[in-house]
Design a protein around this motif. Structure first.
Motif, short mmCIF file in Angstrom:
data_model
loop_
_atom_site.label_atom_id
_atom_site.label_comp_id
_atom_site.label_asym_id
_atom_site.label_seq_id
_atom_site.Cartn_x
_atom_site.Cartn_y
_atom_site.Cartn_z
N ASP A 284 0.82 -1.21 0.00
CA ASP A 284 0.00 0.00 0.00
C ASP A 284 0.86 1.26 0.00
O ASP A 284 0.54 2.24 0.65
CB ASP A 284 -0.91 -0.02 1.24
CG ASP A 284 -2.02 1.01 1.18
OD1 ASP A 284 -2.30 1.51 0.09
OD2 ASP A 284 -2.61 1.31 2.24
N GLY B 120 -11.32 -1.62 0.47
CA GLY B 120 -10.45 -1.96 1.59
C GLY B 120 -11.10 -2.85 2.63
O GLY B 120 -10.41 -3.47 3.44
N ASP C 294 -9.96 2.69 0.22
CA ASP C 294 -9.99 2.27 1.62
C ASP C 294 -11.36 2.45 2.26
O ASP C 294 -11.82 1.60 3.03
CB ASP C 294 -8.96 3.04 2.44
CG ASP C 294 -7.53 2.60 2.14
OD1 ASP C 294 -7.35 1.54 1.53
OD2 ASP C 294 -6.60 3.34 2.52
#
Length: 474
Positions: A55, A96, A77
Motif C-alpha cells: 500500500d 479496503g 480504503d
C-alpha cells in the motif's frame, strides 16, 4: 544514471543471461544482489517489508499524480464520503473492507465459527446461480449479505469446515481442510439446495496491478504456445473475454476473466455504487428495490464519477511492488533450487516484460512509467487445469468464466506473497482460502500441478522447508 538504476539494469541483464541455464533443477535465475534485495517490478520496486508493503506508492508518483493517488487511496480504503450511495444491498462497504491494505482481509471462514464473519460480513465473494447456470429472478450473480437501513440483505453465508490428515513419505504429518457452504436467511423465497450452485472466493492480493495491466499480451500468447510440457502434464492456455465491445486477452481475476482491474464493476456489484459504466442499482428488478422510504430518490444521479473511478484505477496501478528479501540466505537459495527442481517455474514463470508505453487507465490516462520493464511476477497469467480430486473435492468449482472451465485457474502471481502475514496477519491461500499455509496450498495442487506437488511431496523435510522459506522471500 542513479545507483539504483545502475543496479537494476545490471540485475535484469544478468537474469536474462542466466535464465537459460538449467542444471538438474538448480535455479536458473539466481543472481547475487547487493544488500539482500532483488528488484521485482523495475521502476515500481519498493524496499519495504512493513504492514504497508502493498500500500505504498512507487517512486515515480509525483505532482498531480500523487494528488490523484491519494484520492484513489481514500476511495479504495473507505468508499465515498459518509458511505453516500452505498447499497441498497452490498457485499462490502469499500474495496479496503475486503482488500485490507490492498491485500486480503481475513476471510470469515477462519475468523468466525459459523463463517458469516463479524457483524455478518463475510469478506468473501459468493457467486450464486441455478445448477443450469441461469440466475435466480430475485438474486444477481453475487450474494449481497449486507444492506442499508430499511432494506433486507439477500442472504447469509454459512461455512462448514472438513478436515483430513495425511503424511509425507518421510513421516511428517500434514492436514488439508475444505469447505461446505450453505446460504440461510434468504430475503425472498428460499432456494432449494438441489437447485443451487454456489462458489466462494476470498479477495485477491492487489500487488503488481500496474505491471499486470502493462504486460505485453503477445508474450503471454507466446507462452501459451510454448507452455506444453507433456512430461509434466502441463499445457497453459489464454482466456479471452469481450469487454467494452472489444475481445481482449484476460489477465485479471482468479480465472483471468477480466481485461481490466474491474474498478467500476467492483464498486457497482460489490458495494452498490453506481457509475457511468454501471449506472443501474445492482438490485434493480428485485423485490427489495422498493424497500426503504427514500429509495426512490437514489436513482437520479450516479454515486461515483468517472474521475473517481480512474483515481482508484491509478492508485491500484501505481502502488509499488515489494522487493525480494533475504535472497542471499543459504536456506532461501536452496529453496529456490527446490522451486526449479519441482518445476514450479513452468507455470509460475519468473520473468516477463511490459509493453512500450505502459498501461492506460480506464478513462484514457497513460502511465508510461510502467512501460519497457523487466518484471518478476512468478506467473504466466495462463489458465491451467488444477482440478483433479483431492479429498473427494479438489479445486474444480464448476464455475465457467469466459473460456475458463471450473477446473481451470489462472496461475497466481507470487510476488509479495511472503509479506501477506505481515500485511494482513494470516497465510490463507487458494481461491477460497482453504489452505492455511504454503504447504497446504502446494498439496492442493492437482491436474497440471500434480507433478510438481509429487516432487515436493517426495522431498525430504529440509528441502520442503527450504522451498517454503524461498516463497516467504518473494
Amino acid at each position: 544514471m542513479s545507483q539504483k538504476s545502475s543496479a537494476y539494469f545490471l540485475l535484469t541483464g544478468l537474469m536474462l543471461i542466466f535464465s537459460s541455464c538449467d542444471k538438474e533443477g538448480i535455479t536458473e535465475g539466481y543472481v547475487e544482489v547487493k544488500d539482500g534485495y532483488a528488484l521485482s517490478a523495475g521502476t515500481s520496486t519498493i524496499y519495504s517489508n512493513s504492514a504497508y508493503a502493498y500500500d505504498t506508492e512507487a517512486d515515480w508518483i509525483s505532482g498531480s499524480n500523487k494528488t490523484r493517488w491519494n484520492r484513489g487511496n481514500t476511495l479504495y480504503d473507505d468508499g465515498p464520503r459518509d458511505n453516500a450511495g452505498l447499497g441498497p444491498v452490498y457485499a462490502g462497504y469499500s474495496c479496503g473492507s475486503c482488500h485490507n491494505r490492498t491485500g486480503r482481509s481475513i476471510p470469515a471462514a477462519w475468523s468466525d465459527a459459523e463463517g458469516s464473519g463479524k457483524y455478518g460480513f463475510s469478506s468473501m465473494l459468493v457467486y450464486v446461480s441455478r445448477k443450469n447456470g441461469k440466475f435466480f429472478q430475485d438474486y444477481g450473480r453475487v450474494l449481497h449479505d449486507q444492506s442499508i437501513y430499511g432494506v433486507e440483505a439477500e442472504g447469509k453465508l454459512k461455512i462448514t469446515k472438513n478436515y483430513r490428515k495425511f503424511q509425507f513419505p518421510d513421516g511428517e504429518d500434514y492436514e488439508l481442510c475444505w469447505f461446505s457452504y450453505k446460504i440461510t436467511d434468504w430475503y425472498a423465497d428460499s432456494i432449494a439446495p438441489e437447485d443451487l450452485f454456489c462458489t466462494v472466493r476470498i479477495p485477491l492480493r492487489h500487488v503488481g496491478m500496474g505491471q499486470m495491466m502493462s504486460i505485453d499480451p503477445h508474450e503471454i500468447e507466446q507462452l501459451a504456445l510454448r507452455s506444453n510440457y507433456p512430461e509434466y502434464g502441463i499445457s497453459g492456455k489464454c482466456n479471452y473475454i469481450t469487454e467494452r465491445g472489444v475481445r481482449q486477452l484476460g489477465l485479471s481475476g482468479n480465472k483471468a476473466q477480466h481485461a481490466d482491474l474491474t474498478v467500476e464493476l467492483g464498486f457497482s456489484s460489490d458495494m452498490g455504487y453506481t457509475n457511468s459504466r454501471y449506472p443501474e442499482e445492482i438490485c434493480r428488478g428485485q423485490a427489495q428495490i422498493n424497500q426503504g422510504s427514500m429509495m426512490g430518490l437514489l436513482y437520479d444521479r450516479l454515486d461515483a464519477t468517472t474521475e473517481d473511478m480512474e483515481n482508484v484505477d491509478l492508485y491500484m496501478q501505481a502502488n509499488g511492488v515489494p522487493a525480494r528479501r533475504n535472497v542471499n540466505d543459504s536456506t532461501v537459495m536452496r529453496g529456490e533450487q527446490m522451486f526449479y527442481k519441482a518445476k514450479c517455474h513452468l507455470c509460475h514463470v519468473t520473468t516477463l516484460h511490459t509493453k512500450v508505453g505502459g498501461s492506460t487507465l480506464l478513462n484514457g490516462t497513460r502511465l508510461p512509467w510502467l512501460g519497457g520493464q523487466t518484471i518478476h511476477p512468478y506467473s504466466d497469467f495462463l489458465l491451467h487445469d488444477m482440478g483433479s480430486e483431492i479429498c473427494g473435492v479438489g479445486l474444480n468449482d464448476n464455475y465457467q468464466s469466459g473460456l475458463a472451465m471450473g477446473n481451470e485457474w489462472r496461475t497466481t502471481p507470487l510476488w509479495g506473497i511472503g509479506l501477506q502475514q505481515v500485511v494482513n496477519g494470516h497465510t490463507y491461500f487458494l481461491h477460497d482460502g482453504r489452505a492455511r499455509n504454503f504447504v497446504e496450498a502446494i498439496m492442493w495442487h492437482g491436474g497440471e500441478g500434480e507433478a510438481s506437488k509429487n516432487i515436493f511431496k517426495n522431498m525430504n523435510k529440509r528441502d520442503r522447508d527450504a522451498l517454503v522459506k524461498f516463497l516467504q522471500s518473494l
